[in-house]
Structure formats: C-alpha cells, structure tokens
Scaffold this motif. Structure first.
Motif: not given
Ligand code: DGY
Length: 323
Positions: A249-255
């Motif tokens: 989540l923090s890397s932006g892989d998941l929204y």
C-alpha cells in the motif's frame, strides 16, 4: 442441583434471561472483558460456558475443567477455540453463523466503498480545516477508484461471500470467486485463487481462519494482485500478512485497503497499517448492528439451552460428538 454456566459478558437479546432460569448462571460483569487468566478460575466448577470471540479456549484450559459439558460461543468464527480438543472430549461447541450474514456483507461494502472513494480521508480533510476557498473543488479533487464496472474477487463463497456477491451485482460489478469446494452461484465466475488475484480490482476475504487459511494472503500472493487493487478483510486478521500489505500500500502497488480485523486485537498503535492514509480501519465491527448482535446472543443462548436439556445444539460446530 442446577448446572452451573459461566457467561463471559453481559449479553443483549431475550434468550439469555431464559437461560438464566434454567441453570445456575454466573455472568462476568466487567469492567471490560474478562482477563485472559480469569477463565480457568471462573469455570472450575462449571458445566457450561457461553463465551465471546475474545475468550481463548485452549487445550490447557480444557484439561483443567473436568466438569465442562458444553461451550457456546457468540460468534460465527471459532478460531479462538481448540475445536479438536473439545471434540476429543465429546464436548459440543455452538456458534452463531447465518444471523450475521447481511450485517457483515454490508460492512464489507461500507469498507470497500470508503476505501475506493476515500471517504475517511475526505472526512479528516474537512475536520482538519483544509477545505478552504484556496483549496476547494476542482476536477481532480478527491478522485477515487471506480466501483461500478470493476471486478470483485471474493475469496470464500459461503453465506457471507454470496451476500457480498449479490450486493456487488447491484453495483454493476463483475464477480469472480474462489472456494475450497465447487459452488454454482448465478452471475459468479468460479476461478482459482491465483486467477482471482491477477484479475480483480477489488478482493474481499470471506474464509474462516484455520490452519489452511492462516497467512493465505502472504507477501507472494499480495505481490500477484492486480496493480492498483483494493483489499478488504472482514474475516480474520491472521489471514493477511499485515506487514506485506502495508508495504504494497505504501509503495502504491495497491490502491487502498479496508480492514476490520487484525492479527492482534485490539490492534497495536504501531501496526504499520494505521500509519497509511489509504487504509480504512474498523475495530472488528462487521456484525455490529443492534439487531444482529441480539440475534447472535439469542442463538448462543439457544445453543446453551439445548445443551442443558441434553439435546443437540441448533448450530453445532462439531456435531460428530452426538454420534
Ligand atoms: C464472528 O462472529 O465470528 C464475527 O467475526 C463477529 O463479527
């Protein structure tokens, strides 16, 4: 002599009063939850236990309770109880599925929509005084993720999973599901877990926590989720690797994510998920409506009443103890 039954919390509903007429009932009056170590002492002379999902009923506890004849939990999930140890002793275990299906499916949608449409983030934005003329409505202001037209993957197509599928259809979602056993639900495409994770814009978990599902959503599986997907968990915390989820989540892989259940409850303040603005959290309230909780308490009391009468519980986890 009346049988002794210990109830680990005051309960809503009517049936608990009927149970009280049929046995020597002792109810923990608090404050708060019964402390972990107190259960053995409170139960030492008891024939029955009516407990919550916060009470741990393990083998060492059962070893110290030779008089125990039944356990009834006011919960659908029974991962807080050593079911095998009860079954070995011929002790029936009651639980409360069914009555919480709609409430939990609705809570799943509440979390899914909140996570997709940034409802909690927007609420904080206003309360923190950020919504001003110099910082107001614009075409991309608080844009979120579309739900209608998206694909929802449901892990576990039991009663709650199916109720979520029904709601998803009315939101115009395409629905995929994977389940341990084959299920034919109209409008739901049955796929493997691997395919579900690759194709779903939203993934919602509806399996019980057991040795097969513990850490099911581990770092490897989370890494195979569709980029920009949303994960919702209203089942049990131990099913998801929280550290891996927080990283994705923090890397932006998941929204985003909507999380009602945690590996440790109450959740610790340093849990990495709590630091993320794209995570909507709730304190295990999937079934928390007044009517649902009263129905759960009534069913838990009915299970205990049947056991006291020497009859099979209406909702028994281990009915093999009766054969
Ligand atoms: C249950 O009953 O197992 C649920 O988690 C309560 O919300």
């Amino acid at each position: 002599m009346d049988k002794k039954v210990f109830v680990t919390h005051q309960l809503p509903g009517d049936r608990i009063h009927d149970l009280g007429q049929l046995c020597d009932m002792n109810v923990w009056m608090g404050p708060g939850l019964l402390p972990g170590g107190a259960l053995a002492e409170e139960l030492s002379e008891c024939h029955g236990l009516l407990c919550l999902l916060t009470d741990q009923v393990d083998r060492p506890l059962l070893d110290s309770l030779p008089k125990l004849e039944f356990v009834s939990s006011m919960s659908a999930g029974v991962d807080h109880i050593d079911v095998a140890a009860l079954t070995e002793r011929g002790i029936p275990l009651g639980h409360t599925p069914g009555v919480l299906v709609d409430a939990t499916a609705n809570a799943t949608f509440a979390l899914m929509l909140s996570a997709a449409r940034r409802v909690v983030e927007a609420d904080r934005y206003i309360r923190q005084g950020n919504w001003r003329n110099d910082n107001a409505w614009s075409p991309e202001f608080f844009t979120g993720k579309d739900v209608s037209g998206a694909t929802l993957g449901i892990i576990g197509l039991g009663a709650i999973g199916q109720a979520v599928a029904t709601r998803a259809a009315s939101f115009g979602m395409r629905v995929l599901a994977c389940n341990r056993t084959e299920h034919n639900v109209p409008g739901v495409e049955s796929v493997s877990l691997e395919e579900l994770l690759l194709r779903s814009d939203f993934v919602s978990i509806h399996v019980p926590l057991n040795e097969e599902t513990r850490n099911l959503m581990n770092a490897d599986r989370i890494a195979t989720m569709k980029p920009g997907a949303v994960l919702v968990n209203t089942a049990r915390g131990g099913i998801v690797d929280e550290t891996a989820l927080a990283q994705a989540l923090s890397s932006g892989d998941l929204y985003a994510a909507g999380i009602d259940v945690f590996a440790r409850e109450p959740v610790e303040q340093d849990n990495p998920l709590l630091a993320l603005p794209n995570v909507v959290v709730a304190p295990h309230i999937g079934s928390a409506t007044m009517l649902t909780r009263a129905r759960m308490a009534d069913l838990a009391a009915d299970n205990a009443i049947a056991a006291l009468a020497g009859q099979p519980m209406p909702c028994c986890v281990n009915p093999e103890v009766y054969s």
